[in-house]
Design an enzyme around this catalytic site. Structure first.
Site, PDB file in Angstrom:
ATOM      1  N   HIS A 223     -43.236  61.941  45.811  1.00  0.00           N
ATOM      2  CA  HIS A 223     -42.410  63.145  45.677  1.00  0.00           C
ATOM      3  C   HIS A 223     -42.055  63.405  44.222  1.00  0.00           C
ATOM      4  CE1 HIS A 223     -41.613  61.778  49.864  1.00  0.00           C
ATOM      5  NE2 HIS A 223     -41.759  63.071  50.106  1.00  0.00           N
ATOM      6  N   ASP A 572     -78.826  74.378  17.578  1.00  0.00           N
ATOM      7  CA  ASP A 572     -78.983  73.635  18.824  1.00  0.00           C
ATOM      8  C   ASP A 572     -78.979  72.142  18.518  1.00  0.00           C
ATOM      9  OD1 ASP A 572     -79.797  73.455  21.738  1.00  0.00           O
ATOM     10  OD2 ASP A 572     -81.366  72.283  20.752  1.00  0.00           O
TER      11      ASP A 572
END
Length: 591
Positions: A223, A572
């Site tokens: 919780h 690249d």
């Protein structure tokens, strides 16, 4: 962990229940009361009566509780708001939906709000003439006996085991008192400890209690409550498990709730608190199993792994151990009993299926033996010279790796540089142990192709391996007696053509082909290895101005690719890495 979330007013529980029923035939929803029940268990279904099981609690722990409504598990649940108990009215609605002449067992986690509301609903049901019993689940060992003497242990992972095992007991026709005894026995003989990297994010609320970047907590609840031990720096999963297991096994007397011996039949559950990847959770589960077996001589009789009871998106996991030997002789049988509950995300296996794991070893098989061409190609090479050239290329890869990795972090998934380095490491080790057949040019390149595929992986590893395999075949078929530039030149062209059969990449598509194709073309034009390398470097440089058409970079926004406009654009990374490799190889060859 990201604390971003979709916009929400927090009203997501009722739609979730409707979606669950939509994807799981056999469930009925009472939308107003946020109740889900098994249609076949309805009071007016006409089916043979059995003890029914009702549970529930705050939402945010999915698949608990609604995901455990199914044959062989729960019959109905009442869902509260996120981390809030359902009302007594909701719970009573669930009880009435599956009222049975054989009675109903209420299963509730040991939290104050849940105990009050479910307890009141139980009393109202009794007053209305219903036959009801209640079992509260508490298995958390993070709070010691002294501190938790009044409130007891919190309900965590054992809640799921109680749902499943008590549900199977009810399906076997046991009476209410007997089903309650089974549920209580599972609870009494279970222990859980959880740990997390951070607190979860509640939909519609700002993140709270965020841990520092280097902090973690042991003893986390479900919780968003804090754990009992906050520590730093961040551990590895084996280090964390080594801290958790002594707690769950009760080595600390104040936390020794359940005793476990090597002779006991132990059930292990490794539970995802909601925010761990399946990969990491599976790794954690294997680490837990290994440490239980090697350090404590405990071989789990059954092991289940998955998201069973969560804290929304909590980035952590829990370890639950149940001593089935002490819980009772039928517990394993009930554990194995099949269920239609979607939250029990385990494939059904009977007792015979599990026997293969009884000694704690996972069945393994030897890896496939690499099938290599053993017939000499007749194209000789010098081992030492070949090795020297390879090592020089590897050295160049290591030099450019940081830059290639940086480029790929922007344009791809960030692993291009490290993938190349991994390939180089594999080759270096093979050179050192003389497992490469470099005295035969074709065999040597064939061996390189296999090692590259194994050590690099991914798309680039596959492309390199295809090209090298075709290159080896070209050299083998050349009919030459010695590896020369001319031999390599012809084979390189056929290898490129072979590669084109398996990739759509072509010059101009912003891939490593933009470096490879100019190299091969220039070499075959008779301009020599050095000119070929320069062509490869120029090809890689040209990718700075290209749009990505294939590969990962094709999915990246153009704005990201412009981050390096100051140095002419983003190249690249695969093309840059290949150009560097070729430069190292050719330089070492004396060109």
């Amino acid at each position: 962990m990201s604390h971003k979330q979709f916009k929400s007013d927090g009203n997501i529980v009722a739609p979730y229940l409707l979606g669950l029923a939509r994807s799981n035939p056999g469930l009925t929803v009472i939308e107003h009361d946020r109740v889900v029940f098994r249609t076949a268990s309805a009071a007016n279904s006409g089916n043979k009566p059995k003890v029914t099981l009702v549970s529930g609690g705050g939402s945010g722990h999915e698949p608990t509780h609604a995901g455990f409504v199914g044959e062989g598990a729960l019959d109905a649940i009442a869902a509260g708001a996120i981390f809030a108990s359902p009302s007594t009215k909701q719970i009573f609605s669930a009880l009435k939906a599956v009222e049975s002449p054989k009675g109903t067992l209420i299963i509730v986690k040991n939290y104050t709000g849940d105990i009050i509301h479910f307890g009141l609903a139980a009393e109202r049901a009794k007053a209305a003439g219903m036959k009801v019993e209640l079992v509260a689940v508490g298995d958390d060992v993070s709070v010691g006996k002294k501190k938790g003497s009044l409130v007891g242990r919190r309900g965590l992972g054992a809640t799921v085991l109680v749902h499943k095992i008590a549900g199977a007991a009810a399906a076997h026709g046991l009476e209410l008192s007997e089903v309650a005894q089974v549920a209580q026995a599972v609870n009494d003989n279970s222990a859980t400890i959880a740990a997390s990297l951070d607190h979860c994010t509640v939909p519609g609320h700002k993140p709270e209690n965020i841990l520092g970047d280097d902090e973690y907590e042991i003893g986390m609840g479900i919780h968003n409550e804090s754990g009992t031990q906050k520590s730093s720096p961040l551990p590895s999963i084996p280090e964390l498990v080594a801290q958790m297991l002594p707690l769950v096994l009760g080595e600390d007397e104040d936390r020794s709730y359940v005793k476990f011996e090597p002779k006991d039949d132990v059930v292990l559950m490794v539970n995802n608190m909601g925010g761990m990847s399946n990969l990491e959770l599976g790794y954690a589960a294997e680490v837990v199993s290994e440490q239980l077996i090697k350090k404590y001589n405990i071989i789990p009789k059954r092991t289940i792994v998955g998201a069973f009871i969560t804290a929304l998106n909590g980035p952590g996991f829990g370890i639950t151990l149940m001593n089935a030997s002490k819980a009772g002789p039928s517990i394993i049988k009930y554990f194995d009993y099949p269920t239609t509950a979607s939250g029990w995300n385990q494939t059904y296996h009977n007792a015979e299926d599990w026997k293969v794991l009884a000694d704690g070893k996972v069945p393994t098989a030897p890896s496939l033996k690499t099938i290599k061409n053993e017939k000499p190609s007749g194209v000789k090479a010098n081992f030492d010279t070949f090795a020297k050239i390879l090592l020089a290329g590897i050295e160049r890869i290591n030099e450019v790796e940081p830059k290639v990795t940086w480029y790929d972090t922007i344009a791809g998934d960030g692993d291009c540089g490290t993938t190349l380095v991994s390939g180089g490491k594999g080759l270096t080790e093979a050179i050192d142990d003389h497992s490469l057949r470099l005295e035969d040019a074709a065999h040597g390149i064939e061996d390189i192709a296999y090692i590259v595929e194994d050590s690099m992986g991914g798309t680039s590893g596959g492309l390199y391996s295809i090209y090298l395999s075709a290159l080896a075949k070209g050299i083998n078929d050349s009919g030459d007696k010695q590896l020369t530039v001319n031999t390599f030149k012809k084979a390189s062209q056929s290898a490129l053509e072979a590669l084109y059969k398996y990739t759509r990449a072509r010059p101009g598509y912003r891939t490593l082909i933009d470096a490879l194709q100019p190299f091969v073309e220039t070499l075959n034009a008779g301009k020599g290895p050095r000119a070929a390398v320069e062509a490869a470097q120029q090809g890689a440089e040209k990718t700075r101005k290209m749009d990505a058409l294939v590969g990962r970079a094709s999915y990246v926004a153009k704005e990201e690719l412009r981050k390096l406009d100051s140095e002419g654009g983003l190249p690249d990374p695969g093309a840059v890495g290949l150009a560097a490799l070729l430069d190292g190889l050719v330089t070492a060859a004396g060109y």
